[in-house]
Write a protein that holds these residues in place. Structure first.
Motif, PDB file in Angstrom:
ATOM      1  N   GLU A 238       0.822  -1.207   0.000  1.00 34.72           N
ATOM      2  CA  GLU A 238       0.000   0.000   0.000  1.00 34.72           C
ATOM      3  C   GLU A 238       0.854   1.254   0.000  1.00 34.72           C
ATOM      4  O   GLU A 238       1.937   1.299   0.596  1.00 34.72           O
ATOM      5  CB  GLU A 238      -0.918   0.025   1.219  1.00 34.72           C
ATOM      6  N   THR A 239       0.343   2.291  -0.670  1.00 38.02           N
ATOM      7  CA  THR A 239       0.973   3.613  -0.689  1.00 38.02           C
ATOM      8  C   THR A 239       0.503   4.417   0.510  1.00 38.02           C
ATOM      9  O   THR A 239      -0.459   4.030   1.189  1.00 38.02           O
ATOM     10  CB  THR A 239       0.606   4.354  -1.978  1.00 38.02           C
ATOM     11  N   SER A 243      -3.896   3.402  -1.546  1.00 32.79           N
ATOM     12  CA  SER A 243      -4.082   2.519  -2.694  1.00 32.79           C
ATOM     13  C   SER A 243      -3.155   1.312  -2.551  1.00 32.79           C
ATOM     14  O   SER A 243      -2.038   1.430  -2.053  1.00 32.79           O
ATOM     15  CB  SER A 243      -3.782   3.256  -3.998  1.00 32.79           C
ATOM     16  N   GLY A 244      -3.646   0.139  -2.965  1.00 33.97           N
ATOM     17  CA  GLY A 244      -2.868  -1.079  -2.767  1.00 33.97           C
ATOM     18  C   GLY A 244      -2.749  -1.927  -4.012  1.00 33.97           C
ATOM     19  O   GLY A 244      -3.617  -1.909  -4.886  1.00 33.97           O
ATOM     20  N   THR A 245      -1.667  -2.693  -4.083  1.00 33.32           N
ATOM     21  CA  THR A 245      -1.428  -3.660  -5.158  1.00 33.32           C
ATOM     22  C   THR A 245      -1.136  -5.002  -4.517  1.00 33.32           C
ATOM     23  O   THR A 245      -0.278  -5.097  -3.636  1.00 33.32           O
ATOM     24  CB  THR A 245      -0.244  -3.236  -6.031  1.00 33.32           C
ATOM     25  N   SER A 246      -1.855  -6.049  -4.945  1.00 31.05           N
ATOM     26  CA  SER A 246      -1.715  -7.375  -4.337  1.00 31.05           C
ATOM     27  C   SER A 246      -0.869  -8.294  -5.206  1.00 31.05           C
ATOM     28  O   SER A 246      -0.797  -8.139  -6.424  1.00 31.05           O
ATOM     29  CB  SER A 246      -3.092  -8.010  -4.111  1.00 31.05           C
ATOM     30  N   ALA A 247      -0.236  -9.272  -4.544  1.00 27.18           N
ATOM     31  CA  ALA A 247       0.536 -10.290  -5.264  1.00 27.18           C
ATOM     32  C   ALA A 247      -0.413 -11.171  -6.053  1.00 27.18           C
ATOM     33  O   ALA A 247      -1.467 -11.577  -5.561  1.00 27.18           O
ATOM     34  CB  ALA A 247       1.341 -11.125  -4.277  1.00 27.18           C
ATOM     35  N   GLY A 275       7.535   6.993  -2.079  1.00 26.93           N
ATOM     36  CA  GLY A 275       8.282   7.510  -0.935  1.00 26.93           C
ATOM     37  C   GLY A 275       8.472   6.447   0.119  1.00 26.93           C
ATOM     38  O   GLY A 275       9.579   6.100   0.493  1.00 26.93           O
ATOM     39  N   TRP A 276       7.358   5.925   0.634  1.00 30.26           N
ATOM     40  CA  TRP A 276       7.413   4.762   1.511  1.00 30.26           C
ATOM     41  C   TRP A 276       6.179   3.904   1.249  1.00 30.26           C
ATOM     42  O   TRP A 276       5.123   4.381   0.879  1.00 30.26           O
ATOM     43  CB  TRP A 276       7.524   5.152   2.981  1.00 30.26           C
ATOM     44  N   LEU A 277       6.357   2.595   1.452  1.00 31.90           N
ATOM     45  CA  LEU A 277       5.300   1.633   1.152  1.00 31.90           C
ATOM     46  C   LEU A 277       5.115   0.704   2.338  1.00 31.90           C
ATOM     47  O   LEU A 277       6.083   0.330   3.013  1.00 31.90           O
ATOM     48  CB  LEU A 277       5.660   0.801  -0.081  1.00 31.90           C
ATOM     49  N   ASP A 278       3.878   0.304   2.583  1.00 31.10           N
ATOM     50  CA  ASP A 278       3.559  -0.665   3.631  1.00 31.10           C
ATOM     51  C   ASP A 278       3.277  -2.018   2.994  1.00 31.10           C
ATOM     52  O   ASP A 278       2.358  -2.156   2.178  1.00 31.10           O
ATOM     53  CB  ASP A 278       2.339  -0.216   4.442  1.00 31.10           C
ATOM     54  N   SER A 279       4.069  -3.025   3.360  1.00 30.35           N
ATOM     55  CA  SER A 279       3.841  -4.397   2.892  1.00 30.35           C
ATOM     56  C   SER A 279       3.024  -5.135   3.941  1.00 30.35           C
ATOM     57  O   SER A 279       3.454  -5.269   5.093  1.00 30.35           O
ATOM     58  CB  SER A 279       5.168  -5.113   2.657  1.00 30.35           C
ATOM     59  N   LEU A 280       1.847  -5.607   3.558  1.00 30.75           N
ATOM     60  CA  LEU A 280       0.902  -6.228   4.475  1.00 30.75           C
ATOM     61  C   LEU A 280       0.733  -7.705   4.124  1.00 30.75           C
ATOM     62  O   LEU A 280       0.513  -8.050   2.961  1.00 30.75           O
ATOM     63  CB  LEU A 280      -0.450  -5.526   4.409  1.00 30.75           C
ATOM     64  N   VAL A 281       0.819  -8.577   5.125  1.00 31.79           N
ATOM     65  CA  VAL A 281       0.604 -10.009   4.949  1.00 31.79           C
ATOM     66  C   VAL A 281      -0.594 -10.425   5.785  1.00 31.79           C
ATOM     67  O   VAL A 281      -0.661 -10.116   6.983  1.00 31.79           O
ATOM     68  CB  VAL A 281       1.843 -10.824   5.365  1.00 31.79           C
ATOM     69  N   HIS A 282      -1.535 -11.112   5.140  1.00 30.73           N
ATOM     70  CA  HIS A 282      -2.743 -11.597   5.828  1.00 30.73           C
ATOM     71  C   HIS A 282      -2.903 -13.080   5.528  1.00 30.73           C
ATOM     72  O   HIS A 282      -2.812 -13.504   4.377  1.00 30.73           O
ATOM     73  CB  HIS A 282      -3.978 -10.831   5.348  1.00 30.73           C
TER      74      HIS A 282
END
Length: 352
Positions: A238-239, A243-247, A275-282
């Motif tokens: 996520e930005t 906004s997010g982009t999934s694998a 600038g910075w991105l959040d990588s989220l695992v669920h």
């Protein structure tokens, strides 16, 4: 006398004995229920064999050996050892503990490693069995559960192994053990705690000079409960504005045995450098069929810097241009102007 080394060679399954049988090896081995067993050599022709659950009279249709019991109980059952080849075979029969390979596959300890769990509780009636060609033999066994056995899932398997000799590339005699097996799933009654955990989450962004880049997300999923669990995974980048982009095409989590883990790496493409991105695992855990508490979903996140290089270059060029113009203007102001000629003073001539 030449030194003899022992190697374990992975063998597949018999197509005729496909249900519930798995290959075992010291290396990663995914269950392959429809793969034919690799032929070995004993006697005149190739040897093909397998093992599966059975009644006291013949093989049955169980996919594996699956039991529910209480501490102190004794389970009695049978296994079928089949020789599909034409020549007689002498096969070792033993039980061992299961573990997950690094990629999440199901495997058993090597023959030289002593089991301490369900593999140690199982007692096969014979250590080896001679099976004539085109014949199936039934072998009884028992599992004696200790009175202090811990609640939850315990996994292992029973193995039929063929040992042959070969000559290695260095000329030494090599003992080759080819084995196939069938799984043990034993659930001991008590307090069931299905739980997964996400550990060591890492994220790396690889940018392109123009446009979007990709983020590689790596993490470990560990079964910290006492029930075997698989899972549905989702990885999203996520930005800062949400906004997010999934694998894409992320595979389901393989079934993990208690106290086992697997390392997962996936790449999320088409991520803009914000600038910075959040990588989220669920992860939504998936438990085997049967009554048990619902396992809770698990989440983890990590932030990674994603430098927008194109914007940085544009700003750097603009900044350099502004600094150049300011320097030029200052230099122009600091130059001395032209000096105007001053009139000469008038001098009066004195008359003597």
């Amino acid at each position: 006398m030449k030194r003899i080394w022992r190697h374990t060679v992975l063998s597949g399954l018999l197509a005729a004995l496909a249900v519930g049988v798995f290959p075992t090896s010291a290396h990663a081995a995914q269950p392959a229920p429809s793969a034919p067993a690799a032929p070995a050599q004993q006697g005149k022709g190739p040897a093909t064999f397998g093992v599966r659950p059975a009644t006291a009279e013949k093989p049955d249709n169980r996919p594996n050996f699956s039991y529910s019991a209480t501490p102190g109980a004794v389970i009695k059952d049978h296994l079928a050892v089949a020789n599909i080849s034409n020549d007689p075979l002498t096969l070792k029969i033993y039980a061992s503990d299961a573990f997950n390979t690094p990629d999440g596959g199901y495997d058993l300890l090597d023959a030289g490693r002593k089991p301490t769990d369900v593999g140690a509780w199982a007692k096969i009636a014979v250590e080896s069995v001679e099976v004539p060609g085109r014949t199936t033999k039934i072998v009884p066994f028992s599992i004696t559960i200790p009175a202090d056995a811990t609640p939850g899932d315990h996994a292992g398997g029973v193995v039929a192994a063929l040992v042959t000799e070969a000559t290695g590339s260095d000329g030494q005699r090599v003992a080759v053990e080819q084995r196939v097996g069938s799984r043990f799933y034993l659930r001991i009654s008590g307090d069931l705690k299905p739980k997964l955990a996400i550990e060591d989450l890492e994220s790396k962004y690889r940018a392109s000079l123009f446009g979007s880049g990709e983020t590689t997300v790596t993490y470990t999923v560990r079964n910290v409960g006492n029930v075997r669990l698989g899972g549905k995974q989702k990885v999203t980048v996520e930005t800062p504005w949400g906004s997010g982009t999934s694998a894409e095409n992320l595979a389901d989590l393989p079934e993990l045995l208690p106290n086992n883990a697997v390392r997962i790496t996936t790449t999320v493409k088409g991520v803009i450098p914000a600038g910075w991105l959040d990588s989220l695992v669920h992860i939504d855990p998936v438990a085997p069929p049967g009554p048990q508490p619902q396992a809770e979903a698990v989440d983890a996140s990590v932030t990674v810097i994603a430098v927008p290089w194109l914007l940085v270059i544009i700003l750097a060029v603009v900044l350099l241009l502004v600094l150049f113009l300011l320097w030029r203007r200052k230099r122009k102001r600091s130059r001395p102007g032209p000096v105007e000629p001053q009139p000469l003073p008038e001098v009066e001539n004195a008359v003597a």
